[in-house]
Design an enzyme around this catalytic site. Structure first.
Site, PDB file in Angstrom:
ATOM      1  N   SER A  61     -12.958 -20.610  25.403  1.00 33.76           N
ATOM      2  CA  SER A  61     -13.580 -21.428  26.452  1.00 33.76           C
ATOM      3  C   SER A  61     -12.828 -21.325  27.769  1.00 33.76           C
ATOM      4  O   SER A  61     -11.606 -21.121  27.794  1.00 33.76           O
ATOM      5  CB  SER A  61     -13.557 -22.887  25.985  1.00 33.76           C
ATOM      6  N   TYR A 103      -9.376 -30.518  23.599  1.00 29.84           N
ATOM      7  CA  TYR A 103     -10.306 -29.443  23.230  1.00 29.84           C
ATOM      8  C   TYR A 103      -9.788 -28.092  23.726  1.00 29.84           C
ATOM      9  O   TYR A 103      -9.677 -27.125  22.963  1.00 29.84           O
ATOM     10  CB  TYR A 103     -11.699 -29.739  23.819  1.00 29.84           C
ATOM     11  N   LYS A 150      -8.275 -24.560  21.712  1.00 26.70           N
ATOM     12  CA  LYS A 150      -8.756 -23.179  21.893  1.00 26.70           C
ATOM     13  C   LYS A 150      -7.601 -22.232  22.223  1.00 26.70           C
ATOM     14  O   LYS A 150      -7.559 -21.091  21.745  1.00 26.70           O
ATOM     15  CB  LYS A 150      -9.829 -23.132  22.991  1.00 26.70           C
TER      16      LYS A 150
HETATM   17  N1  UFG Z   1     -22.383 -33.354  35.094  1.00 25.90           N
HETATM   18  C1  UFG Z   1     -23.012 -34.322  35.863  1.00 25.90           C
HETATM   19  N2  UFG Z   1     -23.862 -35.173  35.238  1.00 25.90           N
HETATM   20  C2  UFG Z   1     -24.134 -35.124  33.907  1.00 25.90           C
HETATM   21  C3  UFG Z   1     -23.496 -34.132  33.126  1.00 25.90           C
HETATM   22  C4  UFG Z   1     -22.620 -33.267  33.759  1.00 25.90           C
HETATM   23  O1  UFG Z   1     -22.792 -34.412  37.082  1.00 25.90           O
HETATM   24  O2  UFG Z   1     -24.907 -35.948  33.432  1.00 25.90           O
HETATM   25  C5  UFG Z   1     -21.491 -32.392  35.752  1.00 25.90           C
HETATM   26  C6  UFG Z   1     -20.087 -32.366  35.202  1.00 25.90           C
HETATM   27  O3  UFG Z   1     -19.269 -33.329  35.845  1.00 25.90           O
HETATM   28  C7  UFG Z   1     -19.681 -30.927  35.507  1.00 25.90           C
HETATM   29  C8  UFG Z   1     -20.989 -30.135  35.411  1.00 25.90           C
HETATM   30  O4  UFG Z   1     -22.023 -31.114  35.520  1.00 25.90           O
HETATM   31  O5  UFG Z   1     -19.221 -30.823  36.792  1.00 25.90           O
HETATM   32  C9  UFG Z   1     -21.147 -29.397  34.101  1.00 25.90           C
HETATM   33  O6  UFG Z   1     -20.900 -30.322  33.035  1.00 25.90           O
HETATM   34  P1  UFG Z   1     -21.157 -29.977  31.509  1.00 25.90           P
HETATM   35  O7  UFG Z   1     -20.797 -31.210  30.727  1.00 25.90           O
HETATM   36  O8  UFG Z   1     -22.529 -29.425  31.349  1.00 25.90           O
HETATM   37  O9  UFG Z   1     -20.142 -28.797  31.212  1.00 25.90           O
HETATM   38  P2  UFG Z   1     -18.580 -28.763  31.405  1.00 25.90           P
HETATM   39  O10 UFG Z   1     -18.334 -27.899  32.604  1.00 25.90           O
HETATM   40  O11 UFG Z   1     -17.915 -30.061  31.396  1.00 25.90           O
HETATM   41  O12 UFG Z   1     -18.137 -28.167  30.013  1.00 25.90           O
HETATM   42  C10 UFG Z   1     -18.467 -26.877  29.571  1.00 25.90           C
HETATM   43  C11 UFG Z   1     -18.500 -26.842  28.058  1.00 25.90           C
HETATM   44  C12 UFG Z   1     -17.147 -27.163  27.499  1.00 25.90           C
HETATM   45  C13 UFG Z   1     -16.129 -26.282  28.110  1.00 25.90           C
HETATM   46  C14 UFG Z   1     -16.214 -26.330  29.600  1.00 25.90           C
HETATM   47  C15 UFG Z   1     -15.294 -25.337  30.190  1.00 25.90           C
HETATM   48  O13 UFG Z   1     -19.417 -27.762  27.586  1.00 25.90           O
HETATM   49  O14 UFG Z   1     -17.156 -26.963  26.109  1.00 25.90           O
HETATM   50  O15 UFG Z   1     -17.531 -26.025  30.025  1.00 25.90           O
HETATM   51  O16 UFG Z   1     -15.494 -25.241  31.543  1.00 25.90           O
HETATM   52  F1  UFG Z   1     -14.902 -26.687  27.742  1.00 25.90           F
END
Ligand code: UFG
Length: 329
Positions: free
Chosen positions: A117, A141, A145
């Protein structure tokens, strides 16, 4: 000879199983269905219900099946949950891979492709991120990894385990016919949550913070289609079969999109209003995460087919419309 898919009932694993089966490969799936869905497993694959931490269960599978390589998707992957339940993550993710590698060794199975990841990098000093950037995870998490990658590195030195770790950035999208897709419970990811608003299952989407150091103030991420990730796993298996060097690769489109841009694109794809509200920062979100995937392109021959977020969201929308309640229907 079969390929063993650990976690083949999950989001990315189930797309991998489906793709391999459609290429005529013999596929064996193991999954404890704690987060995956049995309905997601292509019925032409052989399914064993059980836990990767259970050595006797794994031995039984390896005894019955002639496994030539393993693709390991099985892990808990919710960043916020990992912060409040670290032991759950260290137990499942680390004990799982250790047990799997032990049994692989007993049965002389020496190739593994592993889901890593972008969370391994933590908050990078700059973007795009290369594989040799420091690994400084900021949540349990991401730490699991990094440790899982290190365990494979040491097994490579000790007894020649052949491994590839694929560091995904933001996996998104679905199989084009809408028969497979993302179904997490709870759903925390941006694109499926936005589409729940389009389906009127949610009133609005919260945008977690608009004061980040990015052009529009919202987080920038690198979205990569699940089927492009699947292609990279197939190429990684070929790479190991060719006897090439064990290592990690970044998988991303190399283009960043802000949360606001994703919401705007989803409005275009769905034709729905999709109300959005600025909310507090979620905590632990780096400003921007964008992959430099040059190595995967050069050394694996990886060429992502879904090269724009419109296409990626479009496939997720087809899945969401067909399965508004995920695999329950
Ligand atoms: N976000 C919002 N509103 C929401 C959900 C998410 O604004 O309702 C934002 C988050 O703050 C982030 C972006 O959208 O900035 C993407 O969020 P996600 O939860 O879709 O994905 P993440 O970037 O947090 O996480 C993903 C994977 C993880 C991994 C990570 C590594 O889900 O497993 O990328 O970058 F660890």
């Amino acid at each position: 000879m079969s390929i063993l898919i650990a976690g083949g009932a999950g989001y990315i694993g189930s797309h991998m199983v489906d793709s391999l089966v459609n290429q005529g490969k013999d596929v064996v799936v193991i999954d404890n269905l704690s987060t995956g869905h049995k309905q997601a497993i292509n019925s032409l694959a052989k399914f064993y219900f059980g836990d990767t931490r259970n050595k006797e269960f794994l031995r039984d599978v390896f005894k019955k099946e002639n496994i030539e390589a393993v693709v390991h998707f099985d892990a808990f992957s919710l960043v916020p949950e990992s912060v409040v339940k670290p032991l759950k993550y260290f137990d499942d993710n680390l004990v799982g891979i250790i047990t799997l590698l032990e049994v692989m060794k007993e049965y002389d199975c020496e190739k593994i492709v592993f889901s890593s990841s972008a969370a391994t990098y933590g908050i990078p000093d700059k973007n795009p991120i290369k594989e040799d950037f420091p690994l400084k995870p900021i949540n349990p998490y991401g730490d699991t990894k990094v440790m899982m990658e290190k365990i494979m590195q040491w097994c490579n030195k000790a007894y020649g385990l052949k491994w590839v770790a694929l560091r995904y950035f933001n996996a998104a999208g679905a199989k084009e016919d809408g028969s497979l897709g993302e179904d997490h419970r709870p759903e925390t990811h941006l694109i499926p949550r936005i589409l729940q608003v389009a389906l009127e299952q949610r009133d609005h989407i919260d945008i977690y913070g608009n004061d980040y150091n990015t052009p529009d103030g919202t987080n920038v991420r690198d979205y990569v289609h699940v089927l492009d990730l699947v292609d990279a796993h197939v190429l990684a298996l070929n790479y190991l079969n060719d006897g090439k060097e064990s290592r990690s690769f970044n998988l991303g489109s190399s283009t960043g999109f802000s949360v606001k841009e994703i919401v705007e694109t989803a409005r275009k794809v769905t034709g729905k209003k999709i109300p959005a509200k600025i909310a507090a920062r979620r905590g632990g979100d780096p400003d921007s995460l964008v992959a430099d995937s040059t190595d995967a392109r050069k050394l694996l021959g990886w060429k992502p087919k879904y090269d724009d977020v419109y296409k990626i969201i479009e496939t997720a929308w087809i899945w969401s419309k067909k399965h508004p309640n995920g695999f329950d229907e």
